[in-house]
Scaffold this active site. Sequence first.
Site, PDB file in Angstrom:
ATOM      1  N   ASP A  10     -36.164  54.016  53.605  1.00  0.00           N
ATOM      2  CA  ASP A  10     -35.265  53.710  52.491  1.00  0.00           C
ATOM      3  C   ASP A  10     -33.923  53.295  53.084  1.00  0.00           C
ATOM      4  O   ASP A  10     -33.643  53.538  54.257  1.00  0.00           O
ATOM      5  CB  ASP A  10     -35.106  54.959  51.609  1.00  0.00           C
ATOM      6  CG  ASP A  10     -34.141  54.728  50.445  1.00  0.00           C
ATOM      7  OD1 ASP A  10     -34.172  53.626  49.858  1.00  0.00           O
ATOM      8  OD2 ASP A  10     -33.342  55.636  50.137  1.00  0.00           O
ATOM      9  N   TYR A  42     -28.241  48.860  50.215  1.00  0.00           N
ATOM     10  CA  TYR A  42     -28.952  47.587  50.295  1.00  0.00           C
ATOM     11  C   TYR A  42     -28.796  46.806  48.980  1.00  0.00           C
ATOM     12  O   TYR A  42     -28.943  45.599  48.949  1.00  0.00           O
ATOM     13  CB  TYR A  42     -30.450  47.821  50.520  1.00  0.00           C
ATOM     14  CG  TYR A  42     -30.870  48.219  51.913  1.00  0.00           C
ATOM     15  CD1 TYR A  42     -29.951  48.541  52.913  1.00  0.00           C
ATOM     16  CD2 TYR A  42     -32.232  48.268  52.241  1.00  0.00           C
ATOM     17  CE1 TYR A  42     -30.381  48.909  54.184  1.00  0.00           C
ATOM     18  CE2 TYR A  42     -32.664  48.626  53.508  1.00  0.00           C
ATOM     19  CZ  TYR A  42     -31.740  48.951  54.474  1.00  0.00           C
ATOM     20  OH  TYR A  42     -32.172  49.313  55.728  1.00  0.00           O
ATOM     21  N   GLY A  43     -28.542  47.564  47.899  1.00  0.00           N
ATOM     22  CA  GLY A  43     -28.595  46.976  46.554  1.00  0.00           C
ATOM     23  C   GLY A  43     -27.538  45.941  46.258  1.00  0.00           C
ATOM     24  O   GLY A  43     -27.636  45.211  45.266  1.00  0.00           O
ATOM     25  N   CYS A  73     -37.698  52.304  49.228  1.00  0.00           N
ATOM     26  CA  CYS A  73     -36.512  51.659  48.655  1.00  0.00           C
ATOM     27  C   CYS A  73     -36.937  50.549  47.691  1.00  0.00           C
ATOM     28  O   CYS A  73     -37.687  49.645  48.074  1.00  0.00           O
ATOM     29  CB  CYS A  73     -35.681  51.072  49.799  1.00  0.00           C
ATOM     30  SG  CYS A  73     -34.213  50.207  49.263  1.00  0.00           S
ATOM     31  N   ASN A  74     -36.442  50.611  46.459  1.00  0.00           N
ATOM     32  CA  ASN A  74     -36.787  49.577  45.478  1.00  0.00           C
ATOM     33  C   ASN A  74     -36.276  48.213  45.911  1.00  0.00           C
ATOM     34  O   ASN A  74     -36.968  47.215  45.775  1.00  0.00           O
ATOM     35  CB  ASN A  74     -36.196  49.919  44.113  1.00  0.00           C
ATOM     36  CG  ASN A  74     -36.909  51.061  43.436  1.00  0.00           C
ATOM     37  OD1 ASN A  74     -37.619  50.879  42.466  1.00  0.00           O
ATOM     38  ND2 ASN A  74     -36.754  52.270  43.957  1.00  0.00           N
ATOM     39  N   THR A  75     -35.027  48.179  46.404  1.00  0.00           N
ATOM     40  CA  THR A  75     -34.442  46.893  46.790  1.00  0.00           C
ATOM     41  C   THR A  75     -35.256  46.261  47.920  1.00  0.00           C
ATOM     42  O   THR A  75     -35.607  45.074  47.864  1.00  0.00           O
ATOM     43  CB  THR A  75     -32.971  47.086  47.219  1.00  0.00           C
ATOM     44  OG1 THR A  75     -32.265  47.764  46.175  1.00  0.00           O
ATOM     45  CG2 THR A  75     -32.312  45.770  47.515  1.00  0.00           C
ATOM     46  N   GLU A 152     -25.029  60.592  44.249  1.00  0.00           N
ATOM     47  CA  GLU A 152     -24.710  61.085  45.601  1.00  0.00           C
ATOM     48  C   GLU A 152     -23.498  62.017  45.583  1.00  0.00           C
ATOM     49  O   GLU A 152     -23.324  62.831  46.483  1.00  0.00           O
ATOM     50  CB  GLU A 152     -24.499  59.913  46.560  1.00  0.00           C
ATOM     51  CG  GLU A 152     -25.799  59.163  46.794  1.00  0.00           C
ATOM     52  CD  GLU A 152     -25.834  58.372  48.084  1.00  0.00           C
ATOM     53  OE1 GLU A 152     -24.790  58.232  48.740  1.00  0.00           O
ATOM     54  OE2 GLU A 152     -26.927  57.884  48.413  1.00  0.00           O
ATOM     55  N   CYS A 184     -34.818  52.429  41.016  1.00  0.00           N
ATOM     56  CA  CYS A 184     -33.960  52.718  42.164  1.00  0.00           C
ATOM     57  C   CYS A 184     -34.311  54.126  42.628  1.00  0.00           C
ATOM     58  O   CYS A 184     -34.532  55.016  41.788  1.00  0.00           O
ATOM     59  CB  CYS A 184     -32.493  52.640  41.744  1.00  0.00           C
ATOM     60  SG  CYS A 184     -31.355  53.170  43.026  1.00  0.00           S
ATOM     61  N   THR A 185     -34.348  54.310  43.938  1.00  0.00           N
ATOM     62  CA  THR A 185     -34.779  55.592  44.509  1.00  0.00           C
ATOM     63  C   THR A 185     -34.075  56.804  43.902  1.00  0.00           C
ATOM     64  O   THR A 185     -34.683  57.847  43.696  1.00  0.00           O
ATOM     65  CB  THR A 185     -34.493  55.601  46.025  1.00  0.00           C
ATOM     66  OG1 THR A 185     -33.181  55.081  46.236  1.00  0.00           O
ATOM     67  CG2 THR A 185     -35.523  54.813  46.787  1.00  0.00           C
ATOM     68  N   HIS A 186     -32.763  56.649  43.650  1.00  0.00           N
ATOM     69  CA  HIS A 186     -31.964  57.805  43.208  1.00  0.00           C
ATOM     70  C   HIS A 186     -32.190  58.177  41.739  1.00  0.00           C
ATOM     71  O   HIS A 186     -31.951  59.321  41.363  1.00  0.00           O
ATOM     72  CB  HIS A 186     -30.473  57.503  43.341  1.00  0.00           C
ATOM     73  CG  HIS A 186     -29.990  57.348  44.739  1.00  0.00           C
ATOM     74  ND1 HIS A 186     -30.476  56.392  45.605  1.00  0.00           N
ATOM     75  CD2 HIS A 186     -29.037  58.021  45.425  1.00  0.00           C
ATOM     76  CE1 HIS A 186     -29.832  56.488  46.761  1.00  0.00           C
ATOM     77  NE2 HIS A 186     -28.963  57.468  46.674  1.00  0.00           N
TER      78      HIS A 186
HETATM   79  N1  DGL Z   1     -32.512  52.756  47.845  1.00  0.00           N
HETATM   80  C1  DGL Z   1     -31.919  51.737  46.995  1.00  0.00           C
HETATM   81  C2  DGL Z   1     -32.952  51.269  45.968  1.00  0.00           C
HETATM   82  O1  DGL Z   1     -33.892  51.964  45.658  1.00  0.00           O
HETATM   83  C3  DGL Z   1     -30.682  52.248  46.281  1.00  0.00           C
HETATM   84  C4  DGL Z   1     -29.477  52.440  47.164  1.00  0.00           C
HETATM   85  C5  DGL Z   1     -29.012  51.140  47.786  1.00  0.00           C
HETATM   86  O2  DGL Z   1     -28.414  50.286  47.093  1.00  0.00           O
HETATM   87  O3  DGL Z   1     -29.267  50.956  48.969  1.00  0.00           O
HETATM   88  O4  DGL Z   1     -32.830  50.185  45.464  1.00  0.00           O
END
Ligand code: DGL
Length: 279
Positions: A10, A42-43, A73-75, A152, A184-186
Amino acid sequence: MNSLPIGVFDSGIGGLTVVNAIQEHLPHENIVYVGDTARVPYGSRSPGTVTEYATQIAAYLEHTGVKEILIACNTASAVALDAVAARTALPVSGVIVPGAEAALKLNGSAPIGVLATRATITSDAYRHAIEHLEPAAEVVSVATPLLVPLIEEDCMDEPFTMKVLQHYFEPSRLHECDALILGCTHYPLLADQIARVFGRPVADTPTATALALAESLRRHDAFTDSSETGSLSVLLTDDADRSLGIVSRRLGVRITETRKIDLSELAAPENGPSGSPTA
Ligand code: DGL
C-alpha cells in the site's frame, strides 16, 4: 512455495484494513506488508508516478520471496495493476474488482456510489469494473481527499468529521445510490460514520478482497500447510509514526515485526532486504 508469505503493499498504513481481513479469513498465512510511508500519498500523484512506485515495490516483494502479490492500495490497483502484473510471473490481484463485485451484490437498480482519492476517481477504474460486470449499472463517483488525514489523525469520532462527510454527500448524487464502495484503504475505518450519513449499505471491500485472495490461492494450489497463526511483517519506507499505532490498534491487527526499509532497496531489490527496527 506454499510456505512463502503473501506480499501485500500500500502507499502507507491504510492497507492494514485489507491485512486485517486476510488475518481473519486466512489466519495461517504469513504476510509481508510494504507500506510506502516515505512517498504517501499516492492519491494525489500522477498515474506514471504511482505506477513507478508500485512496480518497484512489487519487484522488491518478488525478490524477497512471496507466493502472490496483493495490491491493497486502491490508487495503485486503479492505475498500476496491469503494469505490475506484466512485470512478474507471480499472481497479482488488487482491490477494485472485489469491491465492485461486493457493491453489485448489495445493489438493486439505483446507481452505485464510489468514494475514493482523486487519482482513483480520475482513473474511472471502479466505473469500468462495475460496467464490465453489469453494463446497465450507473456509477456516481466522488473524490474525498480530506478523509485520509482525518482518519490518520484519529478524528473518526469528532463532530467535524461528520461535517466533512456531509460536505461531500450533500451536493452530490450519492443520496440516489443504494450501495457505496469505500474506494480507499482507510475508509473502512470510517465505515460506521459513512453509513450513518449514507443511510444504506456500504460494501465490505477488505472482506471481499480477502475472499478473492483465498480463491486465487485455491486456484494456484498455494495455501500454506501450516496450522500455526501466520506472521505479519510490516516494512515501511519511513520511520513508523503514530498513525501506524492508531490504525493497527483500531483494527486489532496482529503485527509480528515492524522494520524500516530504505527506498534504495525498492529501486534496486537485487541489493536484498535489510531493514532496521523502526521507532
Ligand atoms: N492507500 C491509498 C488508496 O487506497 C490512500 C492513501 C493515499 O492517497 O496514498 O487509494
